[in-house]
Design a protein around this motif. Structure first.
Motif, PDB file in Angstrom:
ATOM      1  N   SER A  25       0.985  -1.337   0.054  1.00 27.38           N
ATOM      2  CA  SER A  25      -0.002   0.155   0.046  1.00 27.38           C
ATOM      3  C   SER A  25       0.971   1.356   0.064  1.00 27.38           C
ATOM      4  N   GLU A  26       0.160   2.346  -0.681  1.00 30.41           N
ATOM      5  CA  GLU A  26       0.926   3.524  -0.505  1.00 30.41           C
ATOM      6  C   GLU A  26       0.204   4.651  -0.013  1.00 30.41           C
ATOM      7  N   ARG A  27       0.868   5.714   0.621  1.00 29.62           N
ATOM      8  CA  ARG A  27       0.245   6.780   1.169  1.00 29.62           C
ATOM      9  C   ARG A  27       1.132   8.274   0.819  1.00 29.62           C
ATOM     10  N   LEU A  28       0.241   9.325   0.753  1.00 30.87           N
ATOM     11  CA  LEU A  28       1.018  10.603   0.700  1.00 30.87           C
ATOM     12  C   LEU A  28       1.502  10.949   2.116  1.00 30.87           C
ATOM     13  N   ALA A  29       2.492  11.640   2.083  1.00 29.41           N
ATOM     14  CA  ALA A  29       3.187  12.202   3.190  1.00 29.41           C
ATOM     15  C   ALA A  29       3.946  13.408   3.038  1.00 29.41           C
ATOM     16  N   THR A  30       4.233  14.242   3.951  1.00 36.70           N
ATOM     17  CA  THR A  30       4.951  15.501   3.950  1.00 36.70           C
ATOM     18  C   THR A  30       6.065  15.081   4.887  1.00 36.70           C
ATOM     19  N   ARG A  31       7.213  15.859   4.916  1.00 43.37           N
ATOM     20  CA  ARG A  31       8.262  15.725   5.827  1.00 43.37           C
ATOM     21  C   ARG A  31       7.928  16.625   6.994  1.00 43.37           C
ATOM     22  N   ASN A  32       8.204  15.841   8.213  1.00 40.17           N
ATOM     23  CA  ASN A  32       7.664  16.469   9.327  1.00 40.17           C
ATOM     24  C   ASN A  32       8.553  17.609   9.882  1.00 40.17           C
ATOM     25  N   LEU A  33       8.100  19.064   9.994  1.00 37.61           N
ATOM     26  CA  LEU A  33       9.106  20.214  10.252  1.00 37.61           C
ATOM     27  C   LEU A  33       9.340  20.125  11.711  1.00 37.61           C
ATOM     28  N   THR A  34       8.291  19.396  12.584  1.00 36.55           N
ATOM     29  CA  THR A  34       8.681  19.521  14.014  1.00 36.55           C
ATOM     30  C   THR A  34       8.671  17.872  14.393  1.00 36.55           C
ATOM     31  N   GLY A  89      -6.267  23.032  12.032  1.00 38.49           N
ATOM     32  CA  GLY A  89      -4.947  23.193  11.299  1.00 38.49           C
ATOM     33  C   GLY A  89      -4.299  21.746  10.503  1.00 38.49           C
ATOM     34  N   THR A  90      -5.292  20.879  10.297  1.00 46.44           N
ATOM     35  CA  THR A  90      -5.111  19.665   9.360  1.00 46.44           C
ATOM     36  C   THR A  90      -4.289  19.911   8.199  1.00 46.44           C
ATOM     37  N   THR A  91      -4.975  20.464   7.360  1.00 46.83           N
ATOM     38  CA  THR A  91      -4.340  21.042   5.916  1.00 46.83           C
ATOM     39  C   THR A  91      -3.100  21.892   6.280  1.00 46.83           C
ATOM     40  N   PRO A  92      -3.328  22.968   7.136  1.00 47.05           N
ATOM     41  CA  PRO A  92      -2.318  23.922   7.085  1.00 47.05           C
ATOM     42  C   PRO A  92      -0.994  23.271   7.727  1.00 47.05           C
ATOM     43  N   SER A  93      -1.021  22.147   8.544  1.00 44.84           N
ATOM     44  CA  SER A  93       0.261  21.439   8.963  1.00 44.84           C
ATOM     45  C   SER A  93       1.013  21.002   7.741  1.00 44.84           C
ATOM     46  N   HIS A  94       0.270  20.550   6.901  1.00 47.15           N
ATOM     47  CA  HIS A  94       1.015  19.925   5.864  1.00 47.15           C
ATOM     48  C   HIS A  94       1.647  21.024   4.824  1.00 47.15           C
ATOM     49  N   VAL A  95       0.862  21.998   4.583  1.00 49.39           N
ATOM     50  CA  VAL A  95       1.416  23.204   3.785  1.00 49.39           C
ATOM     51  C   VAL A  95       2.559  23.743   4.706  1.00 49.39           C
ATOM     52  N   SER A  96       2.646  23.890   5.809  1.00 51.72           N
ATOM     53  CA  SER A  96       3.606  24.233   6.616  1.00 51.72           C
ATOM     54  C   SER A  96       4.857  23.362   6.313  1.00 51.72           C
ATOM     55  N   ASP A  97       4.638  22.109   6.476  1.00 52.50           N
ATOM     56  CA  ASP A  97       5.740  20.983   5.959  1.00 52.50           C
ATOM     57  C   ASP A  97       6.073  21.535   4.644  1.00 52.50           C
ATOM     58  N   ILE A  98       5.459  21.468   3.549  1.00 48.49           N
ATOM     59  CA  ILE A  98       5.792  21.878   2.160  1.00 48.49           C
ATOM     60  C   ILE A  98       6.673  22.897   2.084  1.00 48.49           C
ATOM     61  N   VAL A  99       6.003  24.083   2.491  1.00 49.25           N
ATOM     62  CA  VAL A  99       6.835  25.481   2.352  1.00 49.25           C
ATOM     63  C   VAL A  99       8.095  25.543   3.095  1.00 49.25           C
ATOM     64  N   GLY A 100       8.062  24.691   4.366  1.00 47.45           N
ATOM     65  CA  GLY A 100       9.551  24.520   4.950  1.00 47.45           C
ATOM     66  C   GLY A 100       9.804  25.775   5.811  1.00 47.45           C
ATOM     67  N   GLU A 101      11.042  25.930   6.025  1.00 45.51           N
ATOM     68  CA  GLU A 101      11.618  27.115   6.903  1.00 45.51           C
ATOM     69  C   GLU A 101      11.601  28.332   6.386  1.00 45.51           C
ATOM     70  N   LYS A 128       7.469  27.296  13.068  1.00 46.39           N
ATOM     71  CA  LYS A 128       7.746  28.643  13.232  1.00 46.39           C
ATOM     72  C   LYS A 128       7.549  29.325  11.982  1.00 46.39           C
ATOM     73  N   ASN A 129       6.749  28.648  11.026  1.00 42.78           N
ATOM     74  CA  ASN A 129       6.426  29.244   9.705  1.00 42.78           C
ATOM     75  C   ASN A 129       5.089  29.399   9.893  1.00 42.78           C
ATOM     76  N   VAL A 130       4.471  29.379  10.944  1.00 41.85           N
ATOM     77  CA  VAL A 130       2.778  29.674  10.936  1.00 41.85           C
ATOM     78  C   VAL A 130       2.612  30.985  11.646  1.00 41.85           C
ATOM     79  N   VAL A 131       1.747  31.810  10.988  1.00 39.54           N
ATOM     80  CA  VAL A 131       1.330  33.162  11.562  1.00 39.54           C
ATOM     81  C   VAL A 131      -0.132  32.768  11.713  1.00 39.54           C
ATOM     82  N   PRO A 132      -0.685  32.613  12.983  1.00 36.79           N
ATOM     83  CA  PRO A 132      -1.829  32.417  13.243  1.00 36.79           C
ATOM     84  C   PRO A 132      -2.702  34.030  13.498  1.00 36.79           C
TER      85      PRO A 132
END
Ligand code: SAM
Length: 234
Positions: A25-34, A89-101, A128-132
């Motif tokens: 099986s395969e799953r999408l993933a993003t690199r965990n910034l934290t 923050g479900t999708t924002p967390s993955h967007v945060s991983d993708i855009v990175g530091e 640190k890349n999230v401005v709420p």
């Protein structure tokens, strides 16, 4: 638990990964910034000394759109994003991983209760890349002083007149040549599967406001009601 046997970059979108497991099986993933921290109970995947987070398409409409063949994904490493309707923050967390530091995600949410949950999960965890921003997307002037120009405006507020709200925000914040991403109610939930009137109206609003529609992706089977629309201001 079941072992990961490979993690490879997504064939089209930098910052998005595909994890493969021993059962094939395969799953999408993003690199965990934290590393070590979860946002919504997602599985953490360790591969060659890097930690990834599984990206669940049933919980995140952006993941569903990618799995369903989205052609363009304007969110990339280093992008600055305005995200309207952050929820917890479900999708924002993955967007945060993708855009990175080097990237930044301004995340607007108007429900104080939901916003507090968002803060606890993403900001207190050290992203640190999230401005709420506790604010109402209908009134961009209220938060205009916090935000510099962005590459992408993303909206998922589950409200009527989203295309207008999106275009109003883009007028304030979107850089020249930037993209917008809109999650909308897409189909009448009946056997005809005709595009709903709302869908057609929303697309027309974007066109009238000077946008070229680049892609529309339906989100079934992950989400039966919505589609993702990508457009660019011409
Ligand atoms: N985008 C999120 C994700 O994928 O993880 C889910 C967003 S949820 C469908 C919609 C959110 O938009 C809710 O948390 C709601 O409180 C928020 N919202 C609705 N109207 C809003 C507005 N006018 N301004 C800001 N947020 C709004």
């Amino acid at each position: 638990s079941i072992e990961v046997v490979d993690v490879r970059p997504h064939e089209r979108f930098a910052g998005v990964y595909v994890a493969k497991f021993e059962d094939g099986s395969e799953r999408l993933a993003t690199r965990n910034l934290t590393p070590g921290r979860r946002v919504y109970g997602e599985r953490l995947i360790k591969w060659r000394d890097v930690e990834y987070r599984e990206w669940n398409p049933y919980r995140s409409k952006l993941a569903a759109a990618i799995l369903n063949g989205l052609k363009e994904m304007p969110i990339a490493e280093g992008s600055h994003i305005l995200y309207l309707g952050a929820a917890s923050g479900t999708t924002p967390s993955h967007v945060s991983d993708i855009v990175g530091e080097r990237g930044l995600i301004y995340s607007v949410e108007f429900s104080p209760r939901v916003f507090r949950e968002f803060m606890e999960k993403l900001v207190d965890q050290g992203r640190k890349n999230v401005v709420p921003i506790l604010g109402d997307a209908r009134f961009p002037y209220q938060y205009a002083h916090y935000i510099k120009g962005v590459d992408v405006v993303y909206i998922d507020i589950a409200q009527p007149a989203q295309a207008k709200i999106l275009a109003d925000n883009a007028d304030y914040f979107l850089k020249k040549g930037g993209h917008v991403m809109l999650v909308i109610k897409a189909m009448s939930i009946d056997v005809t599967k005709e595009p709903s009137e709302t869908f057609k109206q929303e697309i027309n609003v974007l066109k009238e406001r000077g946008y070229e529609i680049l892609d529309t992706v339906h989100l079934e089977p992950y989400d039966v009601a919505h589609a993702m629309v990508i457009a660019r201001r011409v």
